[in-house]
Design a protein around this motif. Structure first.
Motif, PDB file in Angstrom:
ATOM      1  N   PHE A  44      -3.142  -4.374   1.425  1.00  0.00           N
ATOM      2  CA  PHE A  44      -2.131  -3.961   2.183  1.00  0.00           C
ATOM      3  C   PHE A  44      -1.667  -5.076   2.670  1.00  0.00           C
ATOM      4  N   ASP A  45       0.036  -6.162   2.642  1.00  0.00           N
ATOM      5  CA  ASP A  45       0.994  -7.001   3.386  1.00  0.00           C
ATOM      6  C   ASP A  45       1.460  -5.458   4.592  1.00  0.00           C
ATOM      7  N   GLU A  46       1.296  -5.921   5.343  1.00  0.00           N
ATOM      8  CA  GLU A  46       1.867  -5.003   6.698  1.00  0.00           C
ATOM      9  C   GLU A  46       2.946  -4.211   5.916  1.00  0.00           C
ATOM     10  N   PRO A  47       2.303  -3.268   5.204  1.00  0.00           N
ATOM     11  CA  PRO A  47       2.672  -2.094   4.659  1.00  0.00           C
ATOM     12  C   PRO A  47       3.708  -0.944   5.716  1.00  0.00           C
TER      13      PRO A  47
ATOM     14  N   LYS B  16      -0.193 -15.483   6.074  1.00  0.00           N
ATOM     15  CA  LYS B  16      -1.144 -14.197   5.827  1.00  0.00           C
ATOM     16  C   LYS B  16      -0.741 -13.480   4.556  1.00  0.00           C
ATOM     17  N   THR B  17       0.414 -13.587   4.164  1.00  0.00           N
ATOM     18  CA  THR B  17       1.168 -13.680   2.736  1.00  0.00           C
ATOM     19  C   THR B  17       0.196 -14.374   1.015  1.00  0.00           C
ATOM     20  N   THR B  18       0.704 -15.343   1.485  1.00  0.00           N
ATOM     21  CA  THR B  18      -0.056 -16.850   0.686  1.00  0.00           C
ATOM     22  C   THR B  18      -1.774 -16.622   0.563  1.00  0.00           C
TER      23      THR B  18
HETATM   24 MG    MG Z   1       3.630 -12.178   5.394  1.00  0.00          MG
END
Ligand code: MG
Ligand code: ADP
Length: 273
Positions: free
Chosen positions: A163-166, A45-47
């Motif tokens: 938004f990455d797991e904010p 996901k983050t990538t």
């Molecule tokens: Mg991640």
């Protein structure tokens, strides 16, 4: 529109230990959508998110933002369109006061002073941070720091925000406040939101859910459709929100209700019909 075509990405590609993180992702995100991305830890996901604002560049495949190939444009031109809020607010707080921190992004975009002041004031107002504008960000609670990080991205007035797991590092009240703030952004701004989370309750509020596993997209549909595929979610070790879980159990006992029910109200309506 964001268009991702056959995106592959491998970390440390030229080393002895390359690590494949994205394995042929193709999808598009239209303007105005609120898309959530879920998937186990390490699913990519983050990538994927980092490709959208050019923190990472594809090993293979393309990412187009409003028709512009991210590889063929200056990084800052893409970052004028795509902003990103990370999991840990400490990673994005740079300046000595809240106010200067919020101004930092637009300053980097080369925007003139008067316009920056206007945007900073507007962001402070939207996030109710006026009382803290002269505080050093490190003195604030995690929830307030995350609000500063969001205000900083808003001040850049990007069309797309990731938004990455904010909310994952916040306490329960901070989680709720920051999440509500994010979903309310759409009422105040014309913004496309890509929201990565592992909190299933949050997923229910989106228009569309993308489920990732091992660097691939395995499901891409509305929350109702996604949560009617409980077996797939369970096989991916993902949580299932409480209402779809209850519906699933009731159906197993022979009670005839549609599996697409995902909210308490929908369930009440159905059972009291
Ligand atoms: Mg991640
Ligand atoms: N800097 C890195 N170097 C090597 N491998 C990495 C790096 N960052 C992430 N990975 C690996 O890439 C895969 C995808 O990670 P990531 O995108 O962080 O997943 P998620 O955000 O879904 O948890 C995982 O296997 C992870 O271990």
């Amino acid at each position: 529109m964001i268009e991702i075509n056959n995106l592959h990405f491998t970390y440390h590609q030229k080393s002895e230990n390359p690590k494949k993180a994205l394995n042929g992702i193709s999808l598009s995100i239209k303007e105005g959508e609120f898309v959530t991305i879920i998937g186990q830890n390490g699913s990519g996901k983050t990538t994927l998110a980092k490709h959208l604002n050019v923190i990472l560049s594809p090993t293979k495949g393309t990412v187009l933002i409003d028709g512009i190939n991210t590889q063929e444009e200056e990084v800052w031109e893409i970052r004028k369109k795509v902003g990103m809020v990370f999991q840990n607010p400490d990673n994005q707080i740079i300046c000595s006061t809240v106010r200067s921190d919020i101004a930092f992004g637009p300053e980097n975009l080369g925007i003139d002073r008067v316009e920056i002041e206007k945007r900073v004031n507007e962001s402070l107002r939207l996030l109710e941070l006026n009382d803290f504008q002269n505080y050093p960000p490190y003195m604030l609670s995690e929830g307030l720091k995350q609000k500063v990080a969001i205000a900083s991205v808003l001040a850049m007035e990007t069309k797309y925000i990731i938004f990455d797991e904010p909310t994952s590092m916040l306490d329960p009240s901070g989680k709720k406040e920051v999440f509500e703030l994010i979903i309310n952004l759409r009422k105040k701004r014309d913004v496309t939101i890509i929201y990565i989370t592992h909190i299933m309750k949050e997923v229910l509020k989106s228009d569309r859910v993308i489920v990732m596993s091992e660097g691939k997209v395995v499901l891409d549909n509305s929350p109702n459709k996604i949560f009617s595929k409980l077996e797939i979610l369970r096989s991916l070790a993902l949580d299932v929100p409480i209402i779809p879980d209850i519906v699933y159990r009731l159906r197993k006992r022979g009670i005839s209700i549609p599996q697409q029910i995902i909210t308490t109200q929908e369930l009440i309506n159905c059972l009291t019909q």
